[in-house]
Write a protein that holds these residues in place. Sequence first.
Motif, PDB file in Angstrom:
ATOM      1  N   ARG A 184      -2.604  56.348   8.858  1.00 53.62           N
ATOM      2  CA  ARG A 184      -2.143  57.565   9.524  1.00 53.62           C
ATOM      3  C   ARG A 184      -0.744  57.970   9.073  1.00 53.62           C
ATOM      4  O   ARG A 184      -0.477  59.142   8.840  1.00 53.62           O
ATOM      5  N   PHE A 185       0.154  57.006   8.968  1.00 53.26           N
ATOM      6  CA  PHE A 185       1.539  57.334   8.634  1.00 53.26           C
ATOM      7  C   PHE A 185       1.690  57.551   7.133  1.00 53.26           C
ATOM      8  O   PHE A 185       1.039  56.916   6.322  1.00 53.26           O
ATOM      9  N   ASN A 186       2.610  58.462   6.795  1.00 53.25           N
ATOM     10  CA  ASN A 186       2.788  58.839   5.394  1.00 53.25           C
ATOM     11  C   ASN A 186       3.861  58.022   4.686  1.00 53.25           C
ATOM     12  O   ASN A 186       3.774  57.817   3.486  1.00 53.25           O
ATOM     13  N   TYR A 187       4.860  57.602   5.416  1.00 49.77           N
ATOM     14  CA  TYR A 187       6.007  56.970   4.775  1.00 49.77           C
ATOM     15  C   TYR A 187       5.916  55.459   4.891  1.00 49.77           C
ATOM     16  O   TYR A 187       5.439  54.915   5.877  1.00 49.77           O
ATOM     17  N   VAL A 188       6.409  54.768   3.886  1.00 53.26           N
ATOM     18  CA  VAL A 188       6.251  53.323   3.784  1.00 53.26           C
ATOM     19  C   VAL A 188       6.970  52.574   4.906  1.00 53.26           C
ATOM     20  O   VAL A 188       6.481  51.554   5.388  1.00 53.26           O
ATOM     21  N   LEU A 189       8.114  53.064   5.362  1.00 56.91           N
ATOM     22  CA  LEU A 189       8.820  52.382   6.442  1.00 56.91           C
ATOM     23  C   LEU A 189       8.029  52.443   7.752  1.00 56.91           C
ATOM     24  O   LEU A 189       8.025  51.481   8.521  1.00 56.91           O
ATOM     25  N   ASN A 190       7.386  53.560   7.995  1.00 58.46           N
ATOM     26  CA  ASN A 190       6.540  53.663   9.185  1.00 58.46           C
ATOM     27  C   ASN A 190       5.326  52.745   9.069  1.00 58.46           C
ATOM     28  O   ASN A 190       4.909  52.118  10.043  1.00 58.46           O
ATOM     29  N   ARG A 191       4.766  52.665   7.905  1.00 59.39           N
ATOM     30  CA  ARG A 191       3.610  51.788   7.693  1.00 59.39           C
ATOM     31  C   ARG A 191       3.979  50.320   7.879  1.00 59.39           C
ATOM     32  O   ARG A 191       3.230  49.549   8.472  1.00 59.39           O
ATOM     33  N   ILE A 192       5.129  49.937   7.355  1.00 62.48           N
ATOM     34  CA  ILE A 192       5.570  48.548   7.502  1.00 62.48           C
ATOM     35  C   ILE A 192       5.804  48.214   8.966  1.00 62.48           C
ATOM     36  O   ILE A 192       5.451  47.134   9.436  1.00 62.48           O
ATOM     37  N   HIS A 193       6.392  49.145   9.696  1.00 63.24           N
ATOM     38  CA  HIS A 193       6.669  48.904  11.108  1.00 63.24           C
ATOM     39  C   HIS A 193       5.382  48.675  11.889  1.00 63.24           C
ATOM     40  O   HIS A 193       5.261  47.720  12.651  1.00 63.24           O
ATOM     41  N   SER A 232      -3.643  48.464  13.673  1.00 61.72           N
ATOM     42  CA  SER A 232      -2.779  48.323  12.504  1.00 61.72           C
ATOM     43  C   SER A 232      -3.348  49.061  11.294  1.00 61.72           C
ATOM     44  O   SER A 232      -2.616  49.766  10.594  1.00 61.72           O
ATOM     45  N   VAL A 233      -4.623  48.914  11.065  1.00 60.81           N
ATOM     46  CA  VAL A 233      -5.247  49.585   9.919  1.00 60.81           C
ATOM     47  C   VAL A 233      -5.190  51.100  10.085  1.00 60.81           C
ATOM     48  O   VAL A 233      -4.863  51.833   9.144  1.00 60.81           O
ATOM     49  N   ILE A 234      -5.479  51.584  11.289  1.00 58.99           N
ATOM     50  CA  ILE A 234      -5.414  53.027  11.541  1.00 58.99           C
ATOM     51  C   ILE A 234      -3.989  53.535  11.360  1.00 58.99           C
ATOM     52  O   ILE A 234      -3.756  54.590  10.771  1.00 58.99           O
ATOM     53  N   GLY A 235      -3.012  52.769  11.852  1.00 59.94           N
ATOM     54  CA  GLY A 235      -1.616  53.172  11.705  1.00 59.94           C
ATOM     55  C   GLY A 235      -1.164  53.210  10.264  1.00 59.94           C
ATOM     56  O   GLY A 235      -0.392  54.087   9.868  1.00 59.94           O
ATOM     57  N   LYS A 260       4.217  44.923  13.579  1.00 61.89           N
ATOM     58  CA  LYS A 260       4.049  44.763  15.025  1.00 61.89           C
ATOM     59  C   LYS A 260       2.609  44.414  15.380  1.00 61.89           C
ATOM     60  O   LYS A 260       2.348  43.486  16.143  1.00 61.89           O
ATOM     61  N   CYS A 261       1.668  45.167  14.853  1.00 61.88           N
ATOM     62  CA  CYS A 261       0.260  44.938  15.219  1.00 61.88           C
ATOM     63  C   CYS A 261      -0.288  43.645  14.627  1.00 61.88           C
ATOM     64  O   CYS A 261      -1.077  42.956  15.277  1.00 61.88           O
ATOM     65  N   ASP A 262       0.109  43.304  13.413  1.00 56.10           N
ATOM     66  CA  ASP A 262      -0.372  42.060  12.816  1.00 56.10           C
ATOM     67  C   ASP A 262       0.164  40.841  13.554  1.00 56.10           C
ATOM     68  O   ASP A 262      -0.553  39.863  13.746  1.00 56.10           O
ATOM     69  N   THR A 263       1.406  40.903  13.972  1.00 53.15           N
ATOM     70  CA  THR A 263       1.975  39.784  14.710  1.00 53.15           C
ATOM     71  C   THR A 263       1.235  39.581  16.030  1.00 53.15           C
ATOM     72  O   THR A 263       0.879  38.454  16.387  1.00 53.15           O
ATOM     73  N   MET A 264       0.964  40.663  16.739  1.00 55.61           N
ATOM     74  CA  MET A 264       0.237  40.545  18.003  1.00 55.61           C
ATOM     75  C   MET A 264      -1.216  40.161  17.757  1.00 55.61           C
ATOM     76  O   MET A 264      -1.790  39.363  18.511  1.00 55.61           O
ATOM     77  N   GLY A 265      -1.836  40.702  16.731  1.00 56.84           N
ATOM     78  CA  GLY A 265      -3.225  40.360  16.425  1.00 56.84           C
ATOM     79  C   GLY A 265      -3.386  38.898  16.060  1.00 56.84           C
ATOM     80  O   GLY A 265      -4.349  38.241  16.474  1.00 56.84           O
ATOM     81  N   ILE A 266      -2.451  38.364  15.284  1.00 52.88           N
ATOM     82  CA  ILE A 266      -2.493  36.946  14.927  1.00 52.88           C
ATOM     83  C   ILE A 266      -2.347  36.081  16.166  1.00 52.88           C
ATOM     84  O   ILE A 266      -3.076  35.100  16.344  1.00 52.88           O
TER      85      ILE A 266
END
Length: 112
Positions: A32-41, A26-29, A45-51
Amino acid sequence: MQVLQWIRFGTAALLMAAGLFAFVTSVIGIYRFNYVLNRIHVAAKCDTMGIFLTLSSLMVMSGFNVTTLKLLLLIVLMWLVNPVSSHLIAHLEAETNPDVIEECEVIHFDLD
């Protein structure tokens, strides 16, 4: 008895390592991504699975008691709240950013 404790410890360690991997991804993503919608996505996803994986690891280590129930309720709460809040933030960005069409593909439906 000693073997079961080692199996429980190994299972909890694998779940914790998988949760850590999801958080690092999640942190790398996010960087890595430039746009806020990609970052939120990626963050949602990764935070939900990590939790889920991290709290599952704590549930395995705790055993079957009241703490396990509390952790399970926390997982359910986070699985309900995290995607909804991420969706609301993404919707706000798509509605308020005038350059959203240039940055990513947003489909507008006309319901006439």
